[in-house]
Design an enzyme around this catalytic site. Structure first.
Site, mmCIF file in Angstrom:
data_model
loop_
_atom_site.group_PDB
_atom_site.id
_atom_site.type_symbol
_atom_site.label_atom_id
_atom_site.label_comp_id
_atom_site.label_asym_id
_atom_site.label_seq_id
_atom_site.Cartn_x
_atom_site.Cartn_y
_atom_site.Cartn_z
ATOM 1 N N PHE A 1 -20.928 -15.898 52.589
ATOM 2 C CA PHE A 1 -21.020 -15.762 54.050
ATOM 3 C C PHE A 1 -21.864 -14.533 54.372
ATOM 4 N N GLU B 1 -20.425 -16.736 76.545
ATOM 5 C CA GLU B 1 -21.557 -16.450 77.439
ATOM 6 C C GLU B 1 -22.450 -15.356 76.861
ATOM 7 N N CYS C 1 -6.511 -31.243 52.833
ATOM 8 C CA CYS C 1 -6.634 -30.772 54.219
ATOM 9 C C CYS C 1 -5.315 -30.888 54.975
ATOM 10 N N PRO D 1 -1.934 -27.021 57.655
ATOM 11 C CA PRO D 1 -0.895 -25.984 57.664
ATOM 12 C C PRO D 1 -1.484 -24.583 57.813
ATOM 13 N N LYS D 2 -2.677 -24.386 57.253
ATOM 14 C CA LYS D 2 -3.330 -23.064 57.379
ATOM 15 C C LYS D 2 -3.578 -22.706 58.838
ATOM 16 N N TYR E 1 -12.497 -17.199 51.505
ATOM 17 C CA TYR E 1 -11.856 -17.490 52.784
ATOM 18 C C TYR E 1 -10.399 -17.902 52.680
ATOM 19 N N ARG F 1 -11.145 -22.869 43.145
ATOM 20 C CA ARG F 1 -10.534 -24.172 42.906
ATOM 21 C C ARG F 1 -11.390 -24.968 41.923
ATOM 22 N N CYS G 1 -6.424 -27.191 55.551
ATOM 23 C CA CYS G 1 -6.775 -26.906 56.950
ATOM 24 C C CYS G 1 -5.577 -26.925 57.910
ATOM 25 N N ARG H 1 -17.812 -14.049 49.655
ATOM 26 C CA ARG H 1 -19.106 -14.336 49.000
ATOM 27 C C ARG H 1 -19.722 -15.609 49.607
HETATM 28 P P1 FAD Z 1 -8.915 -33.881 48.845
HETATM 29 O O1 FAD Z 1 -8.605 -33.820 50.291
HETATM 30 O O2 FAD Z 1 -8.523 -32.739 48.024
HETATM 31 O O3 FAD Z 1 -8.298 -35.232 48.300
HETATM 32 C C1 FAD Z 1 -8.293 -35.575 46.955
HETATM 33 C C2 FAD Z 1 -7.064 -36.415 46.679
HETATM 34 O O4 FAD Z 1 -7.206 -37.070 45.424
HETATM 35 C C3 FAD Z 1 -5.805 -35.585 46.577
HETATM 36 O O5 FAD Z 1 -4.749 -36.200 47.278
HETATM 37 C C4 FAD Z 1 -5.509 -35.578 45.080
HETATM 38 O O6 FAD Z 1 -4.158 -35.376 44.797
HETATM 39 C C5 FAD Z 1 -5.993 -36.954 44.707
HETATM 40 N N1 FAD Z 1 -6.308 -37.144 43.285
HETATM 41 C C6 FAD Z 1 -6.877 -36.268 42.424
HETATM 42 N N2 FAD Z 1 -7.056 -36.857 41.229
HETATM 43 C C7 FAD Z 1 -6.593 -38.130 41.348
HETATM 44 C C8 FAD Z 1 -6.526 -39.237 40.459
HETATM 45 N N3 FAD Z 1 -7.007 -39.159 39.215
HETATM 46 N N4 FAD Z 1 -5.972 -40.389 40.897
HETATM 47 C C9 FAD Z 1 -5.508 -40.501 42.160
HETATM 48 N N5 FAD Z 1 -5.562 -39.472 43.047
HETATM 49 C C10 FAD Z 1 -6.108 -38.315 42.641
HETATM 50 N N6 FAD Z 1 -11.800 -27.502 55.200
HETATM 51 C C11 FAD Z 1 -12.150 -27.470 56.496
HETATM 52 O O7 FAD Z 1 -13.040 -28.215 56.897
HETATM 53 N N7 FAD Z 1 -11.551 -26.623 57.366
HETATM 54 C C12 FAD Z 1 -10.559 -25.789 56.996
HETATM 55 O O8 FAD Z 1 -10.035 -25.037 57.812
HETATM 56 C C13 FAD Z 1 -10.158 -25.819 55.644
HETATM 57 N N8 FAD Z 1 -9.155 -25.032 55.224
HETATM 58 C C14 FAD Z 1 -8.744 -25.104 53.934
HETATM 59 C C15 FAD Z 1 -7.677 -24.298 53.548
HETATM 60 C C16 FAD Z 1 -7.236 -24.328 52.260
HETATM 61 C C17 FAD Z 1 -6.073 -23.465 51.855
HETATM 62 C C18 FAD Z 1 -7.863 -25.200 51.323
HETATM 63 C C19 FAD Z 1 -7.373 -25.236 49.903
HETATM 64 C C20 FAD Z 1 -8.907 -26.001 51.694
HETATM 65 C C21 FAD Z 1 -9.358 -25.958 53.013
HETATM 66 N N9 FAD Z 1 -10.413 -26.748 53.448
HETATM 67 C C22 FAD Z 1 -10.808 -26.698 54.756
HETATM 68 C C23 FAD Z 1 -11.133 -27.622 52.523
HETATM 69 C C24 FAD Z 1 -10.687 -29.088 52.675
HETATM 70 O O9 FAD Z 1 -9.305 -29.191 52.512
HETATM 71 C C25 FAD Z 1 -11.414 -29.915 51.621
HETATM 72 O O10 FAD Z 1 -12.800 -29.717 51.736
HETATM 73 C C26 FAD Z 1 -11.119 -31.408 51.773
HETATM 74 O O11 FAD Z 1 -9.749 -31.670 51.691
HETATM 75 C C27 FAD Z 1 -11.866 -32.177 50.679
HETATM 76 O O12 FAD Z 1 -11.579 -33.535 50.766
HETATM 77 P P2 FAD Z 1 -11.703 -34.484 49.481
HETATM 78 O O13 FAD Z 1 -11.524 -35.866 50.005
HETATM 79 O O14 FAD Z 1 -12.900 -34.151 48.724
HETATM 80 O O15 FAD Z 1 -10.490 -34.080 48.559
HETATM 81 P P1 NA7 Z 2 -13.868 -19.206 46.134
HETATM 82 O O1 NA7 Z 2 -14.614 -19.415 47.378
HETATM 83 O O2 NA7 Z 2 -14.364 -19.804 44.893
HETATM 84 O O3 NA7 Z 2 -13.658 -17.637 45.919
HETATM 85 C C1 NA7 Z 2 -12.911 -17.142 44.865
HETATM 86 C C2 NA7 Z 2 -12.518 -15.704 45.152
HETATM 87 O O4 NA7 Z 2 -11.654 -15.250 44.120
HETATM 88 C C3 NA7 Z 2 -13.714 -14.770 45.162
HETATM 89 O O5 NA7 Z 2 -13.431 -13.719 46.051
HETATM 90 C C4 NA7 Z 2 -13.727 -14.283 43.713
HETATM 91 O O6 NA7 Z 2 -14.337 -13.027 43.561
HETATM 92 C C5 NA7 Z 2 -12.262 -14.178 43.420
HETATM 93 N N1 NA7 Z 2 -11.947 -14.289 41.997
HETATM 94 C C6 NA7 Z 2 -12.341 -15.269 41.174
HETATM 95 N N2 NA7 Z 2 -11.844 -15.068 39.946
HETATM 96 C C7 NA7 Z 2 -11.118 -13.921 40.018
HETATM 97 C C8 NA7 Z 2 -10.359 -13.200 39.066
HETATM 98 N N3 NA7 Z 2 -10.247 -13.618 37.824
HETATM 99 N N4 NA7 Z 2 -9.745 -12.071 39.474
HETATM 100 C C9 NA7 Z 2 -9.855 -11.651 40.749
HETATM 101 N N5 NA7 Z 2 -10.555 -12.295 41.695
HETATM 102 C C10 NA7 Z 2 -11.183 -13.430 41.325
HETATM 103 O O7 NA7 Z 2 -12.369 -19.710 46.243
HETATM 104 P P2 NA7 Z 2 -11.357 -19.992 47.429
HETATM 105 O O8 NA7 Z 2 -10.060 -20.234 46.770
HETATM 106 O O9 NA7 Z 2 -11.346 -18.955 48.464
HETATM 107 O O10 NA7 Z 2 -11.925 -21.315 48.077
HETATM 108 C C11 NA7 Z 2 -12.360 -22.404 47.273
HETATM 109 C C12 NA7 Z 2 -12.536 -23.598 48.133
HETATM 110 O O11 NA7 Z 2 -11.239 -23.990 48.572
HETATM 111 C C13 NA7 Z 2 -13.315 -23.391 49.382
HETATM 112 O O12 NA7 Z 2 -14.658 -23.698 49.244
HETATM 113 C C14 NA7 Z 2 -12.610 -24.330 50.333
HETATM 114 O O13 NA7 Z 2 -13.126 -25.617 50.289
HETATM 115 C C15 NA7 Z 2 -11.249 -24.411 49.881
HETATM 116 P P3 NA7 Z 2 -15.927 -12.838 43.279
HETATM 117 O O14 NA7 Z 2 -16.576 -12.909 44.631
HETATM 118 O O15 NA7 Z 2 -16.334 -13.972 42.374
HETATM 119 O O16 NA7 Z 2 -16.005 -11.514 42.645
#
Ligand code: FAD
Ligand code: NA7
Length: 651
Positions: A383, A631, A214, A221-222, A355, A447, A219, A381
């Site tokens: 939403f 509103e 995050c 930097p995004k 997203y 992911r 969250c 997907r």
């Molecule tokens: P993380 O925050 O991912 O923390 C896990 C940590 O464990 C990491 O530091 C990782 O490096 C570490 N780790 C992994 N394996 C090990 C290991 N074996 N030993 C030690 N450390 C380890 N959520 C929102 O609510 N609002 C948003 O706007 C939003 N925007 C997002 C935008 C993007 C681009 C992404 C990718 C995610 C976004 N999310 C958002 C989702 C949010 O970031 C995650 O849901 C949240 O960070 C999950 O928290 P967590 O504690 O499960 O894991």
């Molecule tokens: P999501 O929510 O798992 O969505 C993945 C998207 O990528 C979705 O649109 C998929 O299409 C698409 N996709 C998956 N595989 C491919 C391949 N091989 N080629 C083209 N497109 C593909 O991932 P996000 O990264 O957006 O978010 C994951 C989590 O990160 C989210 O829940 C937050 O917590 C942060 P599909 O709809 O399957 O056809």
């Protein structure tokens, strides 16, 4: 074997035997058999090497005792053994968590089995231990549970309090949103807590500080880059409000990333300080299980340390997935790299349509870049699809290109550089092949949970083999009772920062603060930060129809035009409000959706009302604030069913 091992066995057949067990006077089936000694295991001898000698016992025996004491119910079994499966199924049916030691999956399984035989005198598996006491066979277990004795045995207090010789009360693996929240909360109750956090560099070498996804690559930097893009739009709007700005306003990527990274650096530091203040020990090491109660921590330099704990929390999050096509890891970036990219990405192809993909595409286009989104099937997907399509249309009108029903097949480098030039070959679902050149290819195709390389098989934590996600009960407990999991690693839960934080805090309060409050995963609000923000809480229209039937839901909706946008005369009939109500439950609101500036701010307030059981009538009787976007929710009158016009002419 040393003298401490007795060749007795405990057979539990009726209630009095359970009682006598409780009193440490075990009954035996065969009067000739000696009374067994019930031996509580003492763990945590720090000096003991993994397979060394301990107090005169063989290391295998020690190991068995460690397993037996690791959980209230321990089953020594084999994956292909029919009776073992029956027993495990039986425990699953009873909803009793157990710790299965699958001997055929362990390297030292054979020696463990031999030793187990000496210990139990049982020739056949499974060997089931409840509170460290052996129960003989499957039929006994069935009989016990039929008589309700099993629960009694589990509920009974230990004969002797077990000596706690673990170094920590709780070890948290992963210092992200969930892990940090849980660790600090646990420490508030005076618990000794260790957090291990380690960032494995991305394939391009990007890495970051404490705080997890995050703060570093999610969250924060995004949202800040989204804000940078909104400011670009505000600059354009400002002309009509009388601001005189230069014709050729340029955005500077380096200044933006530097400012954002500086802010993130300060957050990383604050997290460290806050752990120190809360007396949580933090180690920058990669954690993996080596024993059910023991973990190995490896730091950047490869230095290894071992720690034991009574309980563990897995909060390791997720990392971006790669396509598995030529050139993906070599040349593509992911969101892990984007927010600290040391150069402007230029013409960008975003692959994926969920997203993360749309948010990144949105702000990159808002910063003035040429952006294309490659969509395999649908947008967003999961939403509400009506709103997803509206977001797509709005992005398209604001310059984002969409390549629909295409997937990439090859990425080649044409020119190295910052940015360089890449050739992307893709194929459509009807077989059409195209190639196109881009400066940057950003993968946002999902992911993967970080669960496959942390030794979970050693304590026997179950994961979904396909997704890597961890199933837990409604108390975030895995199938191994002393191991918990929260956040993005969880199966079937929302992947959001506040969800991970709430689950972590509540878990610590339940474990250490006598709380019984569980994390409520229902009606969690969320926002997609596309250029036109989308806030949602509750069910999508599709899911409401599936759940209640189309005839039982009423959908109220309307377009609206934010006052701020009227003067620059842009984007009328783009903002949209939709409320889904359950007719049979007094028109209770079951879905809330809004496309608007600051949609997250709007949705947060309504989420509280929805949690309190908000009905349409209550929305109607709420007096609006004028002139604000929200509103509209106090005056929604047109139902979708009526087909009435919802277009807006002005405010
Ligand atoms: P993380 O925050 O991912 O923390 C896990 C940590 O464990 C990491 O530091 C990782 O490096 C570490 N780790 C992994 N394996 C090990 C290991 N074996 N030993 C030690 N450390 C380890 N959520 C929102 O609510 N609002 C948003 O706007 C939003 N925007 C997002 C935008 C993007 C681009 C992404 C990718 C995610 C976004 N999310 C958002 C989702 C949010 O970031 C995650 O849901 C949240 O960070 C999950 O928290 P967590 O504690 O499960 O894991
Ligand atoms: P999501 O929510 O798992 O969505 C993945 C998207 O990528 C979705 O649109 C998929 O299409 C698409 N996709 C998956 N595989 C491919 C391949 N091989 N080629 C083209 N497109 C593909 O991932 P996000 O990264 O957006 O978010 C994951 C989590 O990160 C989210 O829940 C937050 O917590 C942060 P599909 O709809 O399957 O056809």
């Amino acid at each position: 074997m040393g003298n401490s091992v007795r060749k007795g066995k405990v057979v539990i057949a009726n209630e009095s035997q359970v009682k006598s067990l409780h009193l440490n006077k075990a009954a035996t089936r065969d009067p000739d058999l000696r009374k067994p000694e019930i031996r509580p295991y003492k763990v945590g001898d720090k000096e003991e090497s993994e397979w060394g000698k301990n107090n005169g016992k063989s290391s295998v025996e020690t190991k068995i005792q460690q397993y037996i004491s690791s959980s209230e119910v321990v089953i020594f079994s084999k994956t292909m053994c029919e009776n073992c499966s029956k027993v495990k199924d039986h425990f699953d049916e009873l909803d009793i968590p157990y710790f299965a030691v699958e001997l055929d999956l362990l390297n030292n399984g054979q020696s463990l089995e031999k030793e187990l035989y000496i210990y139990t005198m049982e020739t056949a598996l499974p060997n089931v231990f409840v509170k460290e006491k052996l129960i003989e066979d499957y039929t006994d277990i069935v009989q016990l549970s039929k008589d309700g004795l099993f629960q009694k045995l589990l509920e009974s207090k230990d004969d002797k309090p077990r000596e706690n010789t673990y170094e920590y009360d709780l070890i948290v693996i992963g210092g992200g949103s969930g892990g940090l929240a849980a660790s600090k909360e646990a420490a508030k109750y005076g618990k000794k807590v260790l957090v291990l956090d380690y960032v494995t560099p991305s394939p391009l070498g990007t890495t970051w500080g404490l705080g997890g996804t995050c703060v570093n690559v999610g969250c924060i930097p995004k949202k800040l880059m989204h804000q940078a893009a909104l400011l670009g739009q505000a600059l354009k709007d400002s002309i009509k409000y009388g601001w005189q700005i230069e014709d050729n306003v340029q955005h500077n990527w380096d200044i933006m990333t530097e400012s954002i990274q500086n802010y993130i650096g300060s957050l990383n530091w604050n997290y460290r300080v806050s752990l120190m203040e809360n007396k949580v020990k933090y180690e920058n090491g990669y954690g993996e299980f080596v024993e059910p109660h023991k973990i190995k921590s490896t730091n950047k330099k490869g230095k290894v340390k071992f720690y034991t704990a009574e309980r563990f929390l897995i909060a390791t999050g997720e990392r971006p997935r790669y396509l598995g096509i030529p050139g993906d890891k070599e040349y593509c970036i992911t969101s892990d790299d984007l927010f600290s990219l040391p150069y402007c990405p230029g013409k960008t192809l975003v692959i994926g349509a969920s997203y993360v993909a749309l948010e990144c595409a949105g702000f990159l286009a808002g910063l003035g870049l040429d952006v294309t989104v490659m969509v395999r099937s649908i947008l967003l997907r999961g939403f509400d699809q009506q709103l997803a399509e509206k977001i797509g249309e709005h992005m398209e009108e604001h310059g984002v290109k969409f390549l629909k029903h295409f997937v990439p097949t090859k990425i080649e480098q044409i020119e190295a550089g910052t940015p360089g030039k890449l050739k992307v070959t893709s194929q459509s679902t009807d077989g059409t092949k195209i190639t196109e050149e881009y400066n940057t290819v950003l993968l946002a195709i999902g992911r993967d949970a970080c669960t496959r390389t942390i030794g979970l098989h050693i304590p026997g934590v179950k994961i979904n083999e396909k997704t890597g996600k961890i199933p837990v009960n409604d108390e975030e407990q895995t199938n191994v009772p002393h191991i918990y999991a929260i956040g993005d690693v969880l199966e079937g839960k929302l992947e959001l920062t506040p969800v991970a934080i709430q689950a972590g805090r509540f878990l610590a309060r339940r474990l250490y603060g006598n709380s019984t409050v569980k994390c409520d995963y229902i009606n969690v609000p969320t926002t997609v930060f596309t250029p036109l923000e989308y806030g949602a809480c509750g069910l999508s229209e599709e899911n409401a129809i599936l759940k209640y039937g189309e005839e039982n839901i009423e959908v109220y909706h309307s377009y609206f035009w934010p006052l701020e946008w009227t003067v620059p005369a842009r984007d009328n009939n783009k903002c949209y409000a939709k409320v889904i109500c359950n007719i049979k439950d007094n028109e209770k609101v079951v879905g809330f959706h809004v496309l608007a500036p600051n949609a997250g701010e709007i949705t947060q307030g309504f989420a509280a009302a929805i949690k309190c059981g908000l009905t349409k009538e209550q929305m109607d009787s709420t007096i609006g604030i004028h002139p604000v976007c929200a509103e509209i929710f106090t005056t929604l009158s047109v139902t979708k069913r009526s087909g009435g016009s919802i277009m807006q002419a002005g405010c």
